[in-house]
Design a protein around this motif. Structure first.
Motif, PDB file in Angstrom:
ATOM      1  N   UNK A 162       0.821  -1.208   0.000  1.00 50.24           N
ATOM      2  CA  UNK A 162       0.000   0.000   0.000  1.00 50.24           C
ATOM      3  C   UNK A 162       0.857   1.262   0.000  1.00 50.24           C
ATOM      4  N   UNK A 163       1.954   1.243   0.723  1.00 46.93           N
ATOM      5  CA  UNK A 163       2.823   2.414   0.807  1.00 46.93           C
ATOM      6  C   UNK A 163       3.397   2.766  -0.561  1.00 46.93           C
ATOM      7  N   UNK A 164       3.817   1.764  -1.307  1.00 42.73           N
ATOM      8  CA  UNK A 164       4.390   1.985  -2.633  1.00 42.73           C
ATOM      9  C   UNK A 164       3.335   2.483  -3.611  1.00 42.73           C
ATOM     10  N   UNK A 165       2.154   1.879  -3.579  1.00 41.03           N
ATOM     11  CA  UNK A 165       1.076   2.317  -4.482  1.00 41.03           C
ATOM     12  C   UNK A 165       0.675   3.747  -4.166  1.00 41.03           C
ATOM     13  N   UNK A 166       0.573   4.063  -2.876  1.00 42.49           N
ATOM     14  CA  UNK A 166       0.178   5.416  -2.463  1.00 42.49           C
ATOM     15  C   UNK A 166       1.196   6.457  -2.903  1.00 42.49           C
ATOM     16  N   UNK A 167       2.485   6.074  -2.993  1.00 40.61           N
ATOM     17  CA  UNK A 167       3.526   7.005  -3.403  1.00 40.61           C
ATOM     18  C   UNK A 167       3.264   7.556  -4.797  1.00 40.61           C
ATOM     19  N   UNK A 168       2.684   6.726  -5.671  1.00 38.06           N
ATOM     20  CA  UNK A 168       2.334   7.182  -7.021  1.00 38.06           C
ATOM     21  C   UNK A 168       0.925   7.742  -7.071  1.00 38.06           C
ATOM     22  N   UNK A 169      -0.012   7.024  -6.478  1.00 35.90           N
ATOM     23  CA  UNK A 169      -1.417   7.399  -6.591  1.00 35.90           C
ATOM     24  C   UNK A 169      -1.692   8.785  -6.026  1.00 35.90           C
TER      25      UNK A 169
ATOM     26  N   UNK B 254      -3.420  11.806  -8.137  1.00 33.60           N
ATOM     27  CA  UNK B 254      -4.678  12.390  -7.661  1.00 33.60           C
ATOM     28  C   UNK B 254      -4.543  13.884  -7.409  1.00 33.60           C
ATOM     29  N   UNK B 255      -3.387  14.309  -6.897  1.00 28.96           N
ATOM     30  CA  UNK B 255      -3.178  15.715  -6.571  1.00 28.96           C
ATOM     31  C   UNK B 255      -3.193  16.612  -7.805  1.00 28.96           C
ATOM     32  N   UNK B 256      -2.957  16.028  -8.971  1.00 31.49           N
ATOM     33  CA  UNK B 256      -3.043  16.816 -10.206  1.00 31.49           C
ATOM     34  C   UNK B 256      -4.462  17.311 -10.452  1.00 31.49           C
ATOM     35  N   UNK B 257      -5.447  16.525  -9.955  1.00 30.05           N
ATOM     36  CA  UNK B 257      -6.857  16.853 -10.178  1.00 30.05           C
ATOM     37  C   UNK B 257      -7.128  17.097 -11.667  1.00 30.05           C
ATOM     38  N   UNK B 258      -6.622  16.186 -12.478  1.00 30.63           N
ATOM     39  CA  UNK B 258      -6.639  16.387 -13.930  1.00 30.63           C
ATOM     40  C   UNK B 258      -7.392  15.283 -14.671  1.00 30.63           C
ATOM     41  N   UNK B 259      -7.143  14.020 -14.308  1.00 32.44           N
ATOM     42  CA  UNK B 259      -7.701  12.907 -15.079  1.00 32.44           C
ATOM     43  C   UNK B 259      -9.142  12.603 -14.682  1.00 32.44           C
ATOM     44  N   UNK B 260      -9.936  12.205 -15.687  1.00 30.75           N
ATOM     45  CA  UNK B 260     -11.325  11.826 -15.427  1.00 30.75           C
ATOM     46  C   UNK B 260     -11.394  10.541 -14.599  1.00 30.75           C
TER      47      UNK B 260
END
Length: 284
Positions: A238-245, A249-255
């Motif tokens: 989970x820690x590794x996935x969260x590092x990217x996710x 998400x913070x970009x607030x760009x993708x649908x």
């Protein structure tokens, strides 16, 4: 109706396969001389357990011609046209097998086979794009033409925790040279013109490596095609996935942001702890 199909290396979730009615043609994983269908008969965790026990990596094989024919005929009987995607033809004979079976069934006028020139959800992005075009009412050749334009814009890359799987698999040139270093390197592997090549090298614990790798892609992502982005991994914590996710998400760009796990074939070649952020770059 136009049916979109792909080989199993597209690594799309069951939810996405069902949403778009995508058909899957399995590749094969070979352990101790026995063949297993990717995504049906064996899981990545079972593959890793075998690899640990045998101190080796599994072999993979292209889709079986008979299996391809069986699946093609199922949709031909429903009078459906098909667009079928394969993993990069530089990495597998799957593309050639699909084309040969289409000729043998006498259905070349109803089946278009596309070499994705990519792997995993890099292929999956094109598969979804084609499915969305089909739902919009576009004709088969129109979809094929548009996909060929999109194909070179797919950003398919990942960072690996261990180089041993890629090295033993032999599908990524340049990896052997990195094995001799005393520093623990985690290279970015990028797919360019259908081939895997090592690039930027990262050091440190994987969650920090993944965070730095994702950071390096954020600027390009800000102008990417907005509808889909994938965070695809081969069995990360989970820690590794969260590092990217969290960064995506913070970009607030993708649908839609999809977190998916790589299937057996991709996992067999990349090994555990691999993660990539995959998207379609914007037009230049």
């Amino acid at each position: 109706m136009i049916r979109i199909l792909s080989d199993s290396t597209c690594d799309l979730s069951q939810e996405l396969l069902q949403r778009y009615g995508i058909g899957i043609i399995p590749l094969n994983i070979v352990l101790d001389g026995k063949s297993y269908e990717d995504g049906r008969d064996i899981s990545p965790d079972q593959i890793y357990a075998w690899a640990d026990e045998h101190k080796s990596v599994p072999k993979t094989a292209a889709c079986a011609p008979g299996r391809v024919k069986e699946i093609f005929e199922k949709y031909l009987q429903k009078d459906e046209e098909m667009i079928c995607f394969s993993i990069s033809a530089s990495m597998s004979s799957t593309y050639d097998i699909m084309r040969a079976v289409a000729r043998e069934t006498g259905a070349e006028n109803k089946i278009s086979v596309i070499n994705s020139q990519s792997l995993s959800t890099g292929n999956g992005l094109l598969v979804i794009a084609a499915a969305e075009m089909a739902l919009s009412g576009m004709k088969r050749q129109e979809i094929v033409d548009e996909i060929k334009k999109l194909r070179s814009r797919v950003s398919a890359s990942f960072v690996v925790d261990t180089l041993s799987y890629l090295h033993r698999g032999g599908r990524c040139s340049g990896v052997s040279a990195l094995l001799g270093t005393t520093l623990r390197l985690h290279p970015q592997i990028s797919v360019t013109d259908g081939k895997m090549q090592p690039g930027q090298k990262y050091r440190g614990k994987m969650h920090k490596v993944i965070a730095e790798y994702t950071q390096d892609h954020l600027e390009e992502m800000k102008s990417a095609r907005k509808n889909h982005v994938f965070v695809t991994h081969s069995g990360c914590g989970e820690k590794e996935i969260a590092a990217a996710l969290s960064q995506v998400q913070a970009l607030n760009y993708f649908d839609e942001i999809h977190v998916t796990r790589a299937g057996g074939v991709i996992s067999s070649h990349c090994g555990p702890g691999t993660l990539g952020v995959l998207y379609i770059r914007g037009e230049e």
